[in-house]
Design a protein around this motif. Structure first.
Motif, PDB file in Angstrom:
ATOM      1  N   UNK A  10      17.372 -21.994  35.277  1.00 58.55           N
ATOM      2  CA  UNK A  10      16.899 -21.577  33.857  1.00 58.55           C
ATOM      3  C   UNK A  10      16.354 -20.122  34.165  1.00 58.55           C
ATOM      4  N   UNK A  11      16.229 -19.258  34.506  1.00 58.21           N
ATOM      5  CA  UNK A  11      15.614 -18.456  34.640  1.00 58.21           C
ATOM      6  C   UNK A  11      14.036 -18.409  35.084  1.00 58.21           C
ATOM      7  N   UNK A  12      13.583 -19.426  36.336  1.00 55.92           N
ATOM      8  CA  UNK A  12      12.513 -19.363  36.613  1.00 55.92           C
ATOM      9  C   UNK A  12      12.573 -19.018  37.719  1.00 55.92           C
ATOM     10  N   UNK A  13      11.143 -18.725  38.154  1.00 50.84           N
ATOM     11  CA  UNK A  13      10.725 -18.674  40.390  1.00 50.84           C
ATOM     12  C   UNK A  13       8.897 -18.787  40.196  1.00 50.84           C
ATOM     13  N   UNK A  31      23.891 -23.569  34.500  1.00 49.64           N
ATOM     14  CA  UNK A  31      24.096 -23.784  35.499  1.00 49.64           C
ATOM     15  C   UNK A  31      23.449 -22.141  36.133  1.00 49.64           C
ATOM     16  N   UNK A  32      22.905 -21.621  35.431  1.00 49.06           N
ATOM     17  CA  UNK A  32      22.099 -20.308  36.189  1.00 49.06           C
ATOM     18  C   UNK A  32      20.687 -20.541  36.787  1.00 49.06           C
ATOM     19  N   UNK A  33      20.459 -19.963  38.440  1.00 46.44           N
ATOM     20  CA  UNK A  33      19.298 -19.350  38.313  1.00 46.44           C
ATOM     21  C   UNK A  33      18.926 -17.568  37.654  1.00 46.44           C
ATOM     22  N   UNK A  34      19.325 -17.388  37.907  1.00 49.40           N
ATOM     23  CA  UNK A  34      18.880 -15.837  37.498  1.00 49.40           C
ATOM     24  C   UNK A  34      20.129 -15.947  36.316  1.00 49.40           C
ATOM     25  N   UNK A  35      19.335 -15.175  35.012  1.00 49.46           N
ATOM     26  CA  UNK A  35      19.891 -14.935  34.156  1.00 49.46           C
ATOM     27  C   UNK A  35      21.310 -14.126  34.047  1.00 49.46           C
ATOM     28  N   UNK A  77       2.903 -16.244  45.349  1.00 40.71           N
ATOM     29  CA  UNK A  77       1.951 -17.394  45.604  1.00 40.71           C
ATOM     30  C   UNK A  77       2.170 -18.129  44.886  1.00 40.71           C
ATOM     31  N   UNK A  78       3.183 -18.391  44.608  1.00 40.88           N
ATOM     32  CA  UNK A  78       2.851 -19.751  44.123  1.00 40.88           C
ATOM     33  C   UNK A  78       3.090 -19.928  42.845  1.00 40.88           C
ATOM     34  N   UNK A  79       2.712 -19.342  41.577  1.00 42.19           N
ATOM     35  CA  UNK A  79       3.061 -18.797  40.387  1.00 42.19           C
ATOM     36  C   UNK A  79       4.191 -19.030  40.152  1.00 42.19           C
ATOM     37  N   UNK A  80       4.440 -19.479  38.768  1.00 40.94           N
ATOM     38  CA  UNK A  80       5.601 -19.125  38.306  1.00 40.94           C
ATOM     39  C   UNK A  80       5.962 -18.964  36.798  1.00 40.94           C
ATOM     40  N   UNK A  81       7.053 -17.975  36.847  1.00 40.52           N
ATOM     41  CA  UNK A  81       7.412 -16.977  36.145  1.00 40.52           C
ATOM     42  C   UNK A  81       8.634 -17.570  35.154  1.00 40.52           C
ATOM     43  N   UNK A  82       8.992 -16.890  33.942  1.00 39.51           N
ATOM     44  CA  UNK A  82       9.951 -16.885  33.311  1.00 39.51           C
ATOM     45  C   UNK A  82      10.612 -15.703  33.467  1.00 39.51           C
ATOM     46  N   UNK A  83      11.987 -15.020  33.765  1.00 42.05           N
ATOM     47  CA  UNK A  83      12.430 -13.746  33.519  1.00 42.05           C
ATOM     48  C   UNK A  83      13.673 -14.127  32.657  1.00 42.05           C
ATOM     49  N   UNK A 127      15.089  -6.216  38.375  1.00 42.36           N
ATOM     50  CA  UNK A 127      14.265  -5.315  39.015  1.00 42.36           C
ATOM     51  C   UNK A 127      13.562  -7.332  39.274  1.00 42.36           C
ATOM     52  N   UNK A 128      13.398  -7.204  38.119  1.00 47.05           N
ATOM     53  CA  UNK A 128      12.124  -8.287  37.579  1.00 47.05           C
ATOM     54  C   UNK A 128      12.106 -10.125  38.190  1.00 47.05           C
ATOM     55  N   UNK A 129      13.379 -10.051  38.806  1.00 43.60           N
ATOM     56  CA  UNK A 129      13.810 -11.647  39.263  1.00 43.60           C
ATOM     57  C   UNK A 129      13.651 -10.924  40.853  1.00 43.60           C
ATOM     58  N   UNK A 130      13.989  -9.495  41.392  1.00 48.60           N
ATOM     59  CA  UNK A 130      14.768  -9.737  42.597  1.00 48.60           C
ATOM     60  C   UNK A 130      12.659  -9.561  43.038  1.00 48.60           C
ATOM     61  N   UNK A 131      12.451  -8.753  41.878  1.00 42.70           N
ATOM     62  CA  UNK A 131      10.458  -8.417  42.404  1.00 42.70           C
ATOM     63  C   UNK A 131       9.642  -9.806  42.969  1.00 42.70           C
ATOM     64  N   UNK A 132       9.806 -10.661  41.634  1.00 44.94           N
ATOM     65  CA  UNK A 132       8.910 -11.694  41.894  1.00 44.94           C
ATOM     66  C   UNK A 132       9.567 -12.579  42.554  1.00 44.94           C
TER      67      UNK A 132
END
Length: 165
Positions: free
Chosen positions: A110-113, A149-153, A117-123, A96-101
Motif C-alpha cells: 500500500x505505498x509503504x517502503x 493489493x498494490x505495493x507501489x501505487x 537505512x530502515x526508515x519508513x516512507x509512504x509514497x 521516481x520516489x519509489x525507485x529512489x527510496x
C-alpha cells in the motif's frame, strides 16, 4: 504581541550513518541541502563512546522541511510506527520516489517502503484521497480493494477501479 510560531523538526537517530543518510535524502528531494554538521569532541566520550571528530549530527532540509540526523549508536532502530509521507501529483513522481527510496531498501504494501537505512516512507498519489472520499461509496470501496493489493501505487489502476472497469 504576536505569538511566535513553533517549528517541529524530526530528529532521526542513526548508529553511524547520519551524514550518509542526510546526503542521500538531499539527493532524492529537490530544493534540499545540508545546513550544518556537528562533530563529537573529547567531552562526554565516557557516555557517547564516539571518536572525537566523528559526525554527531547533521541538520538538513528537504524541500523546506527541517530534519536533524544524529549518530547516537545502535541503541534505537526505526520501525513502521513512524513514517514520512511523500505526496505525489502523478505517476512519474510516484515512480521516481519509489525507485529512489527503495534502492537498497525494501518494498512494502500500500505505498509503504523502507529505505536502505530502515526508515519508513509512504509514497502516495494525491488523487488517492479524492478517490477514497468520493460520495460514490461503491467506487471508493473498489479503489480501497485495488490499492490494498498494490505495493507501489498505480494511478491508472486506481482510476480503473474507481470507474469499475
Amino acid at each position: 504581541m504576536p505569538i511566535p510560531s513553533k517549528t517541529i523538526t524530526p530528529c532521526l537517530w542513526f548508529d553511524t550513518e547520519a551524514e550518509e543518510a542526510a546526503k542521500f535524502y538531499c539527493s532524492v528531494f529537490d530544493n534540499s541541502h545540508i545546513t550544518y554538521t556537528s562533530h563529537y569532541g573529547e567531552e562526554g566520550h565516557e557516555i557517547h563512546g564516539k571518536p572525537a571528530g566523528s559526525v554527531m549530527s547533521v541538520m538538513f532540509e528537504l524541500d523546506g522541511q527541517k530534519f536533524t540526523a544524529m549518530n547516537g549508536g545502535p541503541l534505537f532502530k526505526f520501525d513502521e510506527a513512524v513514517s514520512f509521507q511523500v505526496a505525489c501529483k502523478d505517476q512519474k513522481e510516484v515512480d521516481y520516489y519509489w525507485e529512489a527510496l527503495t534502492a537498497g531498501g525494501e518494498e512494502g504494501p500500500c505505498g509503504w517502503l523502507k529505505d536502505k537505512f530502515g526508515l519508513s516512507w509512504q509514497v502516495v498519489p494525491t488523487v488517492l484521497s479524492d478517490l477514497l472520499t468520493d460520495k460514490d461509496y461503491a467506487a471508493s470501496q473498489r479503489v480501497m480493494k485495488a490499492f490494498m493489493q498494490m505495493k507501489k501505487y498505480d494511478i491508472a489502476a486506481l482510476h480503473r477501479a474507481f470507474e469499475g472497469t
